[in-house]
Scaffold this active site. Structure first.
Site, PDB file in Angstrom:
ATOM      1  N   GLY A 181      46.645  40.179  44.273  1.00 35.94           N
ATOM      2  CA  GLY A 181      46.245  40.003  45.497  1.00 35.94           C
ATOM      3  C   GLY A 181      45.968  38.730  45.722  1.00 35.94           C
ATOM      4  CG  HIS A 243      34.457  38.122  47.218  1.00 40.64           C
ATOM      5  ND1 HIS A 243      34.217  37.092  47.447  1.00 40.64           N
ATOM      6  CD2 HIS A 243      35.449  38.480  47.802  1.00 40.64           C
ATOM      7  CE1 HIS A 243      35.402  36.255  47.999  1.00 40.64           C
ATOM      8  NE2 HIS A 243      36.206  37.232  48.340  1.00 40.64           N
TER       9      HIS A 243
END
Length: 307
Positions: A181, A243
């Site tokens: 990512g 997160h």
């Protein structure tokens, strides 16, 4: 530091109201002289106007302070309006008033001048600020319930993790490092630049629309990859990924990586973990921004991803 704090407090309390304000102004000037852009929450609306007019860029490129008239000629803005805006920017240290109606750069404006930093301010003002403005009414409407359905110069894992110590069994054709990512590839590029001599491929993985804007680098390749599909490498890095996701999604991401790991593979998680008490204002502010704009959160040291 505590003795200095008490001395300043005593000075502020011992005088009249004018002296108290003088102390505050002196402390503000001191702060402006030593802070960096990421140490403060600057007035976003004024900075957004500055970016549209390229004021900081003009001041940074000039070898001398510029008068309001000169900046008006460069920007096309009305000189009366521009003078008012420049005085406001100078009032909180974004620029410096060198003389009457004449201004120059500061450490703040020089750092903000590059396009990358200005893009971050535009993102904050244009994208995040509307959500922040809506937060009080939204929380009131939802009875203050937390939603969990979705979830420039700072140190990174490269500054702390002993990569060379664990860089064994390398081969030019083996994937050395995968940034899972990895967005535009900044972390993968930083890894390759830090360790240009280590054998192996450095890969940044993300969705195709994101990779279309990836930074080109001779030592880094891109690979279309969904976070929720299995990966494959020596080092797997997940920077500021978890997160964004609730615990069940974070488990899927980790499990897919684990299933593709070799015996000597290593997972590196580079993310912020808040202490259970005494959180710094910047970290606490980032947690609220994550909640407001992404329905996400920063985990604390007492939180873990179960499973």
């Amino acid at each position: 530091m505590e003795a200095l704090f008490q001395q300043v407090r005593s000075l502020a309390q011992s005088g009249d109201e004018e002296q108290r304000k003088d102390v505050l102004d002196s402390l503000q000037r001191l702060r402006n002289s030593i802070e960096k852009p990421d140490d403060t929450s600057l007035q976003m609306a004024a900075l957004r106007v500055e970016i549209d007019l390229s004021l900081f860029s003009s001041l940074a490129e000039s070898e001398k302070p510029l008068a309001v008239g000169e900046l008006s000629d460069k920007t096309g803005a009305d000189p009366i309006f521009l003078g008012r805006m420049l005085r406001y920017l100078a009032s909180f240290g974004a620029i410096k008033e060198a003389d009457k109606d004449t201004f120059t750069s500061t450490n703040i404006s020089s750092t903000i001048a590059p396009s990358g930093f200005q893009a971050a301010i535009c993102h904050y003002f244009d994208t995040m600020n509307p959500a922040i403005q809506s937060l009080p009414s939204f929380l009131k409407e939802t009875n203050y319930e937390y939603l969990t359905t979705n979830c420039a110069g700072m140190p990174t894992f490269l500054d702390a993790y002993p990569v060379r110590e664990h860089a064994t069994a390398l081969h030019p054709e083996r994937v050395l490092f995968v940034d899972v990512g990895g967005c535009f590839g900044q972390q993968a590029i930083a890894f390759r630049n830090r360790y240009p001599d280590l054998a192996g491929r450095v890969v940044v993985q993300d969705l195709a629309p994101t990779l279309q804007h990836a930074i080109q680098h001779a030592g880094v390749e891109t690979m279309e990859q969904d976070l929720f599909q299995p990966q494959g490498a020596k080092f797997y890095s997940s920077g500021n990924i978890f997160h964004d996701w609730p615990d069940d999604k974070a488990r899927i991401i980790l499990q897919n990586t684990i299933e593709a790991m070799a015996e000597d593979s290593i997972i590196l998680v580079d993310d912020t973990v808040l202490p259970n008490a005494g959180v710094h204002w910047q970290a606490a502010q980032l947690d609220i921004l994550m909640m407001t704009t992404l329905a996400a959160r920063k985990r604390t040291s007492c939180c873990r991803v179960p499973g």
